[in-house]
Write an enzyme that holds these catalytic residues in place. Structure first.
Site, PDB file in Angstrom:
ATOM      1  N   LYS A 112      48.331  12.881   5.863  1.00 32.98           N
ATOM      2  CA  LYS A 112      47.010  12.812   6.480  1.00 32.98           C
ATOM      3  C   LYS A 112      46.704  14.109   7.224  1.00 32.98           C
ATOM      4  CE  LYS A 112      44.468   9.687   9.652  1.00 32.98           C
ATOM      5  NZ  LYS A 112      44.624   8.462  10.483  1.00 32.98           N
ATOM      6  N   SER A 192      41.381   5.017   9.955  1.00 32.58           N
ATOM      7  CA  SER A 192      41.028   6.392   9.638  1.00 32.58           C
ATOM      8  C   SER A 192      41.891   7.018   8.546  1.00 32.58           C
ATOM      9  CB  SER A 192      41.120   7.253  10.899  1.00 32.58           C
ATOM     10  OG  SER A 192      42.445   7.265  11.422  1.00 32.58           O
ATOM     11  N   SER A 216      44.407   1.903  11.980  1.00 33.43           N
ATOM     12  CA  SER A 216      44.104   3.010  11.070  1.00 33.43           C
ATOM     13  C   SER A 216      45.156   3.268  10.000  1.00 33.43           C
ATOM     14  CB  SER A 216      43.865   4.296  11.862  1.00 33.43           C
ATOM     15  OG  SER A 216      42.618   4.251  12.503  1.00 33.43           O
TER      16      SER A 216
END
Length: 525
Positions: A112, A192, A216
């Site tokens: 990420k 996210s 997330s």
């Protein structure tokens, strides 16, 4: 050493891509590989690497090919690492010499883009950080490199991990644009860790790294039909991860099965044993049956009747395997909802200022707010930065009122889990991870009030999302939550649940859903 038979719980495909899937062409790197990337596990790959019938270079080339050919549909990967094939070649040499570092040696991993990488930009999705890469790797990236993993690239995310605007759109960032859900492309991937979840669903890497403050990791896992583990707070280092709150933030592994998730967690947490490339963690060698396990079902009917039916089928299936399932409602949820956000505002101001001081670009939150005001590209999906502005005005973390609020949060969140587990002598609490994915709409924003992740997120306890079923084409996960530092127990239980449910199915990259399949979560009252 016969890792191909180690895990009866590895999910098997229940749907093919049909006309809407992205086909492989004869002779392309995926077809030449001779394995099904959707279902193969790390131990199975390592057996082939040790036999010499597969190389990391071949595996890495296959995933790079899928990123090139499949990701244009999904938009999950921001950038690939130009050194990926060199990393893979180094792993091949270690395999040839019998110097394998462990199960992740030669395994392609996506990270990420709020996790620092010294040789790739780390932007948190914001143009404010789109300049030079960080000076050093995040601690977890250093552990992945030491384990021999191939850093394949960086994934898109909800900008600033969904902590900028009051009504954000998950999976959108100014740097990467909008990530799409591989199951139905006009649906949202949740956030996210949107890119990490969508990339795994599309088989663009073997494993991926996500981060979570509240939901997330697990929501993108559930909504994209994969596995996501939010570890116990502190088991994975926060160093070099763009923060929201040191009191809740953690990185964690995501994969298409629990086996790969557990092997990656062992590396991230520093518990992986040197060598033993084809051997699983001890707690997964024989995860055991569900007979006698006691699971508390937290239904959350607010997520809609379709989701509740998935949970009913899940409970029936677990009971059929000998588990005892009792219905529960963890206490104190309303108070947690009242306190969490104000506490996070104060913590974000403190922690983002500390992080920004290490990077080129804005040096504090005030500078970041000004950057967004003067760069219209930051406002192409949604204009707001209300959370930034509220955080700037929030009481400092030295304020007695803040300290009392965080102390109450810690106490009530831990009691909400501990008291529920103790009252019913439970091994874990099970709840729906997510509603069916809502349509992505920048004007409307997300439709994502999903309370199941909050007790574990605020308390710092572990949680694990495993595929449970679908509403039409759209996946729904079951979120398992256990007590403090019970990650190994939770992963073993998750492997048994995965084995029982066999709920994974391949995405079909549908452009939209047909009439009558609109999820309840997307109907506005």
């Amino acid at each position: 050493m016969v890792a191909g038979a180690l895990y009866a719980g590895v999910p098997q495909a229940q749907a093919t891509g049909g006309d809407t899937a992205v086909p492989s062409s004869p002779g392309d790197p995926v077809s030449r590989l001779g394995v099904d990337l959707d279902t193969v596990t790390i131990p199975q790959l390592q057996v082939r690497m040790l036999k010499g019938s597969l190389t990391s270079s071949q595996l890495t080339a296959a995933y790079l090919h899928r990123i090139k050919t499949v990701d244009p549909k999904v938009n999950a990967v921001l950038r690939t690492d130009p050194t990926a094939l060199r990393q893979a070649a180094a792993s091949d040499e270690r395999h040839r010499l019998g110097r394998v570092r462990g199960p992740l040696d030669g395994i392609p991993v996506l990270i990420k883009d709020n996790v620092d990488t010294r040789d790739l930009p780390t932007t948190a999705g914001s143009l404010a950080l789109a300049g030079s890469p960080p000076a050093t790797d995040a601690a977890l990236v250093a552990r992945l490199r030491k384990a021999g993993a191939v850093i394949l690239g960086k994934t898109n995310l909800s900008e600033w991990a969904n902590f900028r605007a009051a009504k954000p759109t998950s999976g959108w960032s100014a740097v990467g644009g909008q990530t799409r859900n591989p199951y139905v492309l006009d649906r949202n991937p949740c956030g996210s860790s949107a890119g990490s979840g969508a990339a795994l669903a599309a088989s663009l890497a073997q494993v991926a790294i996500g981060t979570e403050t509240d939901g997330s990791i697990v929501c993108p896992a559930g909504m994209n039909g994969v596995v996501g583990h939010k570890p116990t707070l502190g088991r994975v280092s926060q160093a070099g991860v763009v923060p929201i709150s040191a009191e809740q933030d953690t990185a964690g592994p995501m994969a298409r099965n629990v086996t790969d998730t557990a092997l990656t967690f062992a590396v991230l947490s520093g518990e992986a044993r040197p060598g033993a490339a084809t051997r699983p963690p001890a707690y997964l060698k024989n995860p055991g049956s569900l007979r006698g396990k006691r699971i508390g079902l937290w239904r959350l009917p607010s997520l809609g009747p379709e989701v509740d039916r998935v949970m009913s089928r899940t409970a029936d299936s677990l009971r059929g395997a000998g588990a005892v399932v009792v219905e529960v409602t963890p206490p104190y949820q309303q108070r947690l909802a009242e306190l969490e956000f104000p506490a996070l505002l104060s913590e974000f101001h403190r922690d983002i200022d500390t992080y920004l001081a290490t990077r080129q670009g804005p040096k504090d939150l005030a500078g970041l707010i000004e950057f967004n005001r003067t760069h219209p590209e930051e406002r192409t999906c949604f204009a707001g930065q209300e959370l930034f502005e509220q955080a700037l005005a929030a009481p400092p973390t030295t304020d007695p009122a803040y300290k009392a609020m965080r102390a109450e949060l810690n106490d009530l969140s831990r009691r909400s889990i501990d008291e529920t587990l103790a009252a019913h002598d439970l091994d874990a609490i099970a709840a729906p991870t997510n509603p069916p994915a809502w349509t992505t709409d920048c004007a409307r924003g997300d439709n994502d009030v999903i309370p199941s992740s909050t007790p574990a997120a605020v308390s710092g306890y572990p949680s694990l999302s495993v595929p449970a079923g679908s509403v039409g084409e759209l996946p729904v996960g079951v979120l398992l939550t256990a007590g403090h530092d019970q990650d190994a127990k939770l992963l073993a239980l998750g492997a048994a649940v995965e084995d029982r449910l066999h709920a994974w199915k391949a995405p079909r990259y549908l452009p939209t859903t047909g009439p009558g399949t609109t999820p309840a979560a997307d109907r506005r009252d």
